[in-house]
Design an enzyme around this catalytic site. Sequence first.
Site, mmCIF file in Angstrom:
data_model
loop_
_atom_site.group_PDB
_atom_site.id
_atom_site.type_symbol
_atom_site.label_atom_id
_atom_site.label_comp_id
_atom_site.label_asym_id
_atom_site.label_seq_id
_atom_site.Cartn_x
_atom_site.Cartn_y
_atom_site.Cartn_z
ATOM 1 N N ARG A 117 12.564 35.454 39.871
ATOM 2 C CA ARG A 117 12.585 36.903 40.016
ATOM 3 C C ARG A 117 13.348 37.397 41.288
ATOM 4 N NH1 ARG A 117 7.630 36.875 37.098
ATOM 5 N NH2 ARG A 117 8.350 37.385 34.776
ATOM 6 N N LYS A 139 27.797 42.837 45.262
ATOM 7 C CA LYS A 139 28.139 42.395 43.998
ATOM 8 C C LYS A 139 28.029 40.821 43.798
ATOM 9 C CE LYS A 139 31.746 45.704 42.525
ATOM 10 N NZ LYS A 139 33.023 46.079 42.227
ATOM 11 N N GLU A 181 43.606 42.289 51.181
ATOM 12 C CA GLU A 181 42.395 43.281 51.042
ATOM 13 C C GLU A 181 42.501 44.084 52.093
ATOM 14 O OE1 GLU A 181 40.626 43.755 48.444
ATOM 15 O OE2 GLU A 181 40.782 42.103 47.256
ATOM 16 N N LYS A 220 34.539 48.696 54.434
ATOM 17 C CA LYS A 220 33.922 48.189 53.145
ATOM 18 C C LYS A 220 32.602 48.895 53.309
ATOM 19 C CE LYS A 220 32.918 45.691 49.339
ATOM 20 N NZ LYS A 220 33.252 44.459 48.469
ATOM 21 N N GLU A 230 28.865 51.358 42.240
ATOM 22 C CA GLU A 230 30.202 51.867 41.807
ATOM 23 C C GLU A 230 30.145 53.013 40.684
ATOM 24 O OE1 GLU A 230 33.972 49.152 41.673
ATOM 25 O OE2 GLU A 230 32.803 48.712 40.141
ATOM 26 N N ARG A 234 33.053 54.188 45.083
ATOM 27 C CA ARG A 234 33.452 52.803 45.457
ATOM 28 C C ARG A 234 34.693 52.090 44.572
ATOM 29 N NH1 ARG A 234 29.254 47.822 45.925
ATOM 30 N NH2 ARG A 234 30.772 46.208 46.005
ATOM 31 N N ASN A 238 39.364 49.645 44.143
ATOM 32 C CA ASN A 238 39.979 48.726 42.910
ATOM 33 C C ASN A 238 41.404 49.159 43.065
ATOM 34 O OD1 ASN A 238 37.599 47.731 41.893
ATOM 35 N ND2 ASN A 238 37.267 49.738 40.585
ATOM 36 N N HIS A 241 43.980 46.220 42.034
ATOM 37 C CA HIS A 241 43.375 45.292 41.209
ATOM 38 C C HIS A 241 43.345 45.474 39.681
ATOM 39 C CE1 HIS A 241 41.603 44.787 45.305
ATOM 40 N NE2 HIS A 241 40.907 43.514 44.825
ATOM 41 N N HIS A 245 44.536 41.858 38.907
ATOM 42 C CA HIS A 245 43.385 41.266 38.154
ATOM 43 C C HIS A 245 44.302 40.306 36.765
ATOM 44 C CE1 HIS A 245 39.106 42.468 39.586
ATOM 45 N NE2 HIS A 245 39.688 41.367 40.194
ATOM 46 N N HIS A 260 43.897 35.331 44.919
ATOM 47 C CA HIS A 260 43.454 36.690 44.492
ATOM 48 C C HIS A 260 44.441 37.746 45.278
ATOM 49 C CE1 HIS A 260 40.716 39.959 43.724
ATOM 50 N NE2 HIS A 260 40.770 40.279 44.942
HETATM 51 N N1 GLY Z 1 35.784 44.025 45.847
HETATM 52 C C1 GLY Z 1 35.637 45.383 45.273
HETATM 53 C C2 GLY Z 1 34.057 45.880 45.465
HETATM 54 O O1 GLY Z 1 33.366 45.052 46.011
HETATM 55 O O2 GLY Z 1 33.731 47.080 44.905
#
Ligand code: GLY
Length: 358
Positions: A117, A139, A181, A220, A230, A234, A238, A241, A245, A260
Amino acid sequence: MQENEQKFTSGNVNYYIGQNSLKFLSDYLKKINRFFILVDENTEVNCLPVLNKILSKDITGDIIQIKSGEDNKNLDTCNLIWEKLTNFNADRDNLVINLGGGVITDIGGFTASTYKRGMKFINIPTTLLGQVDAAIGGKTGVDFKEYKNHIGLFSNPESVFIDPVFLNTLNKRQLRSGFAEILKYAFIMDPMLTDIINNRSFSEIGNDWGKIIHKSAIDKITVVEKDEKENGFRKILNFGHTIGHALETWFLKTDNPITHGEAVAAGMICETWLSHEFTGLKEDEMDKIISLIDKSFERIIFKSDTFDDLLSLTKQDKKVRGGSSRYSLLKSSGEAVFDIPVEDNWMLRSLEFYIMDK
Ligand code: GLY
């Protein structure tokens, strides 16, 4: 948080950023009764010795090694990590140190957050991409079947140590990948970063890497501070992206996968053109942005018979709501907007622009 501050807290996360910021790690680990270091075969050889040199001799942790690469960011590798932690009798108040790039910090954060947990973890990103993006913002997760980052959760590390010392361990292609980035932060929110880059390609940055990494990491952190999960703002991260992607996923199935950053650079060119069409980006700004991207990234070669595949890949994106793709685009150079609906024919036209423009 100040522009040049080396040590600060944002949300619940402690950040140590800059040359020699790893020096804070020994004191930090003295307070922890046991820790594990997650590495891959590359970071074990190239980065672990750097870390060990900095840590006092009496501070040692158990190593957990996984295979490098996005192909291994999956539940099988999670099983392996959970099994190792179990065999080591790891406890909830032990610590996992994620030493590596985006794959290590994504999977390490996920496995630590779900083991018993939730164990504590810290990120020590060793790639440029990790230092300015993946290690920041909570993330965590893995890929599932053909879906990227499909299983995971938002979970913050206790601390992030961002030390440019690791840049020496990277090859040119890896360094260039992270630079995409950095360009993104300049375009979506940071005209001052555009000034620091000063029309240079990634191979011309020289002594300014420290400053540029610091500024990008703060960008960031500023975004995730405002919208951790997000829900809205946030999403500006993107930019580039949605199409990026799709390209990254498509090329993964070929003999020539792209990085990437290469995918995002191409995506940013398409989405800069869309910004000119949809969100008022002026033509001269569009030209400047595209020429700065072209300085560091060669155009990717793909033909128009791939367009339909690429379009359907954009539909698998987590940003699709009710079937229509929502893009993050530029209003001007240094300001982004999000949730802009773009119809399929415009997405296809942006690909056309990309392959015809050079
Ligand atoms: N890489 C985009 C984010 O962390 O939201």
